[in-house]
Every structure is written in structure tokens, then in C-alpha cells.
Design a protein around this motif. Structure first.
Motif, short mmCIF file in Angstrom:
data_model
loop_
_atom_site.label_atom_id
_atom_site.label_comp_id
_atom_site.label_asym_id
_atom_site.label_seq_id
_atom_site.Cartn_x
_atom_site.Cartn_y
_atom_site.Cartn_z
N GLU A 56 -13.63 0.84 10.36
CA GLU A 56 -14.07 1.41 11.64
C GLU A 56 -13.98 0.30 12.68
O GLU A 56 -14.40 -0.84 12.42
CB GLU A 56 -15.51 1.89 11.49
N LYS B 278 1.43 3.98 -3.00
CA LYS B 278 1.14 5.40 -2.74
C LYS B 278 2.30 6.29 -3.22
O LYS B 278 2.10 7.43 -3.60
CB LYS B 278 1.00 5.58 -1.22
N GLN C 288 -7.09 2.69 11.45
CA GLN C 288 -8.45 3.25 11.32
C GLN C 288 -8.76 3.76 9.91
O GLN C 288 -9.91 3.97 9.56
CB GLN C 288 -8.67 4.45 12.26
N GLN C 289 -7.71 4.00 9.09
CA GLN C 289 -7.96 4.45 7.71
C GLN C 289 -8.71 3.40 6.91
O GLN C 289 -9.33 3.68 5.91
CB GLN C 289 -6.65 4.60 6.94
N PHE C 290 -8.57 2.14 7.35
CA PHE C 290 -9.05 1.05 6.50
C PHE C 290 -10.33 0.40 7.01
O PHE C 290 -10.93 -0.42 6.33
CB PHE C 290 -7.95 -0.02 6.36
N ASP D 173 -4.10 5.04 14.69
CA ASP D 173 -4.63 5.96 13.67
C ASP D 173 -4.44 5.36 12.28
O ASP D 173 -5.31 5.49 11.41
CB ASP D 173 -3.92 7.32 13.73
N TYR D 174 -3.33 4.69 12.09
CA TYR D 174 -3.03 4.11 10.77
C TYR D 174 -4.10 3.09 10.37
O TYR D 174 -4.66 3.15 9.28
CB TYR D 174 -1.64 3.46 10.79
N TYR E 90 0.84 -1.21 0.00
CA TYR E 90 0.00 0.00 0.00
C TYR E 90 0.87 1.26 0.00
O TYR E 90 0.65 2.19 -0.77
CB TYR E 90 -0.91 -0.03 1.24
N LYS F 98 -8.70 -3.19 1.00
CA LYS F 98 -8.52 -1.76 0.73
C LYS F 98 -7.06 -1.44 0.47
O LYS F 98 -6.72 -0.65 -0.41
CB LYS F 98 -9.04 -0.92 1.90
#
Ligand code: FDA
Length: 366
Positions: free
Chosen positions: A74, A22, A70-72, A67-68, A18, A200
């Protein structure tokens, strides 16, 4: 020509892919299994997200990792609070005031501490020679007999008297009425399962499933400038120094025609005579209300070459063998070894994310 061939679509390989994608790098991810995700893969059965390779509870104190992820997806508020069954008795885990009050009919932390201290003294053990003596000298005889002895013996396939004491340097004991297994700041289960996270991550990336690196090695080594290898490091080097050892598991999954089998996601069976170590009831990870339920019995198993290698055996013998492979790995400047098999280390998911992000930083941001 790809920039990176990533062997293994588990969490390590997928985070790397990923991040590389990016940064405009062209990646190919392969996996020998018929699905992505490695051991965090979840499969929907009867509307329930089933953790196919054992219970996976995400926990970390690292805000960056939390936090990382949580992007992918909930995450829900799931808190791991396993139950232990010994004969017809039920105890809370980890060992805490609920466990102690059930064991000894006491109320206060001081009463519990006194009993544990008394049992430690009575054992007279000063230098533990094996796991049994180590455990008794830490938590006393009652907890050892009911909650440690059978469970640990099953896990390692040997009685505790024949296991080295270093396996349990620490046993979590908590003098509060808190059943939360983990001390971490953040904890939860992705609503909808783990597979979506990997899907994702790999959304815009070429993926080949049922594709074993070793069956196509020659072609694959030519298809990319660099390789990220998350398979077994000893296999990569053709076992030239010998085989690393693992502990394996066997899972038995059933769909039951009832809505609630055991009232908790994780129930440990601590008697030696019951061959499985725990039963997972998957719907409780996500507070499921489906009419049916899916349960999995987890049996510890001896590992033979070709079996699924679940837990690296990080004892002195295997660690020093790994150190030799690591030296070889350092000479492969086109290959990065990562993840629990590539680095031969038991990692939790948050550790894997940390390791993969470290690797990304080293590769791209220096
Ligand atoms: P992983 O093994 O997931 O991925 C490696 C991938 O490489 C696999 O998909 C494999 O098929 C593929 N591969 C290997 N060789 C190949 C080859 N030759 N060619 C092609 N593909 C190849 N963690 C946590 O935080 N909380 C928890 O509750 C649990 N619970 C838990 C229970 C059990 C039973 C286990 C075994 C583990 C856990 N974990 C855990 C740990 C968690 O599973 C682990 O941190 C990650 O899944 C590791 O991700 P990796 O990418 O390193 O390996």
C-alpha cells in the motif's frame, strides 16, 4: 534444471521472476549482495525504513505501472518537495514561485518572468559553450549562482565551466506556488518500505544471496535454459571493448537521539564547499513519529572498477561503447539483458517496471 536463471534481485529481475513464476516457469534468482531488492532495498533501523541506497520516491503517470506496483504494497500520499540550503538561506525546489518570492521579494508570475528574462538578456549568452552558460541562459544568474552552480559542480566533480552544456538541456521552472518536485499523476512511498515488495515478488522462488554470477559462471550457465542478466553488461563480456563509466556515491548514515532533525525528508546543500549534496531524513517519507531519527548524508564520488556503479554516464563516448556491447548481446540468444546495468541507462523505478513488463510480454505473450 531451471527455466530461468535471473542474475540480480533488483526490481527488473524480481518483476521478471514473479511474472515467469506466475506462468509456471521454474526460476532461480541470485544476487551478489546479502539482501534482495538491489538499490530499492530498505532496512529497518530504530523502527524507521531506511533507504539504504539513496532516497527512493515512486512516481509515474503510467496507470498500468501504478496499478501493478500496488499489488505488492500500500502506498502513502508522500509528495517529494525538497528544500535547498544555500549558506543561511532556505529555498523551495523545484524552482517555483516560492523560490522566486524568497529570492526577489516578488509575488506574481509576471514579476518572476520579467526578472528571469532580464537576467538572461544581461548575460548576453547566445550559444552556451559550457554548463554554466547553458544554465544562466535558461534561468538567469541568481538561480544559477545560488542553486545550480555548487550543487551541479559537486555532483559531477568538476566546476560548471568545465562541464558540457548538454548535461542540463532542461531545468524545471514552474510559475506556480507548487513545491511538488514531480509532474507525474501518481506518487508515493510504500508503507513499510520497499523490501516487502521484492519479498512478495520472490515469495515462491528459489533465491541465493551472496552469490556472484562471475564466481560461479560455469555451473550457473548450465543450470537454466535461459538467463536474465541485470548486472553490468561490459563485465558479462569480460570488458572486451573496454570499461563503461559510472558516477558513484557514498552514504553516511547516523541514528540521532532526537525526533526531528531537519523537518523534511530531502534537504539539498547547494554550496560547493559542503561536500555532500543532500541529507535524507528517512522517517519523513512515512510521516514517522518514532522517538529517534535516522539521517543519511549523500556524497558524490568518482567511480573506480569494483565500486558500486550508481549512475551510468550516458555521454556520447559511453553510449557508443554500450552500442557495441549491445550488438554482442543481440547474438546471445539464450540471454536477456535488463535493468539499469544490463541496458546501461539511468532508469527510474517506473521505467524499470515498464521495461521488465515489456520483456515479459516479448518472452511469454507473443
Ligand atoms: P539494481 O541495481 O537495483 O539491481 C541489480 C542487482 O543485480 C543488484 O542487486 C546487484 O547486486 C545484482 N548484481 C549485479 N551484478 C551481479 C552479479 N555479477 N552477480 C549477482 N548479482 C549481481 N528511482 C525512482 O523511481 N525514484 C527515485 O527517487 C530514485 N532514487 C534513486 C536514488 C539513487 C541514489 C539511485 C542510484 C537510483 C534511484 N532511483 C530512483 C533508480 C532506482 O534505484 C532504479 O530504477 C532501480 O533500482 C533499478 O533496478 P534494477 O533491477 O535495474 O537494478
Amino acid at each position: 534444471m531451471y527455466d530461468y536463471l535471473i542474475v540480480g534481485s533488483g526490481l527488473f529481475g524480481s518483476v521478471f521472476a514473479y511474472e515467469a513464476n506466475k506462468r509456471g516457469k521454474k526460476c532461480l534468482v541470485i544476487d551478489k549482495r546479502n539482501h534482495v531488492g538491489g538499490n530499492i532495498y530498505t532496512k529497518n533501523i530504530a523502527g524507521i525504513n531506511v533507504h539504504e541506497y539513496g532516497a527512493h520516491i515512486f512516481h509515474t503517470s503510467n496507470k498500468k505501472v501504478w496499478d501493478y506496483i500496488q499489488q505488492f504494497a500500500e502506498f502513502n500520499r508522500y509528495t517529494n518537495s525538497p528544500i535547498a540550503v544555500y549558506k543561511d538561506e532556505i529555498y523551495n525546489m523545484p524552482f517555483n514561485m516560492n523560490t522566486f518570492s524568497r529570492l526577489w521579494n516578488i509575488k506574481t508570475p509576471n514579476e518572476a518572468k520579467e526578472i528571469i528574462e532580464k537576467q538572461k538578456k544581461e548575460s548576453g549568452i547566445t550559444e552556451p559553450k559550457n554548463l554554466e552558460e547553458q544554465a544562466i541562459s535558461m534561468v538567469g544568474k541568481d538561480i544559477y549562482e545560488k542553486l545550480v552552480k555548487g550543487y551541479t559542480g559537486k555532483q559531477w566533480g568538476k566546476p560548471c565551466t568545465e562541464l558540457p552544456s548538454f548535461i542540463i538541456r532542461r531545468l524545471p521552472v514552474r510559475f506556480t506556488y507548487d513545491n511538488n518536485y514531480f509532474n507525474d499523476l501518481y506518487q508515493g512511498i510504500p508503507i513499510g518500505g520497499y523490501t516487502q515488495i521484492i519479498e512478495k515478488m520472490l515469495e515462491d522462488i528459489d533465491v541465493r544471496l551472496n552469490y556472484d554470477f562471475f564466481e560461479h559462471r560455469e555451473e550457473l550457465e548450465k543450470c537454466a535454459k535461459k538467463i536474465v542478466f541485470t548486472g553490468m553488461i561490459d563485465q558479462y563480456f569480460n570488458y572486451c571493448y573496454g570499461e563503461l563509466e559510472y558516477r558513484s556515491l557514498r552514504f553516511e548514515t547516523e541514528v540521532l537521539d532526537e525526533d526531528n532533525y531537519q523537518g523534511n525528508a530531502v534537504v539539498n546543500y547547494t554550496e560547493y564547499e559542503i561536500p555532500y549534496t543532500r541529507i535524507i531524513e528517512h522517517k519523513h517519507f512515512e510521516y514517522g513519529t518514532q522517538p529517534k531519527t535516522v539521517v543519511t548524508k549523500e556524497y558524490p564520488a568518482k567511480w573506480h572498477k569494483g565500486d558500486e556503479p550508481y549512475y551510468p554516464m550516458n555521454d556520447d563516448k559511453n553510449n557508443s561503447l554500450y552500442a557495441r556491447y549491445k550488438e554482442l548481446a543481440a547474438q546471445e540468444d539464450r540471454v536477456i539483458f535488463g535493468g539499469r546495468l544490463g541496458m546501461y541507462k539511468y532508469f527510474d523505478m517506473h521505467n524499470v517496471i515498464e521495461e521488465a513488463l515489456k520483456c515479459v510480454e516479448k518472452e511469454f505473450d507473443n
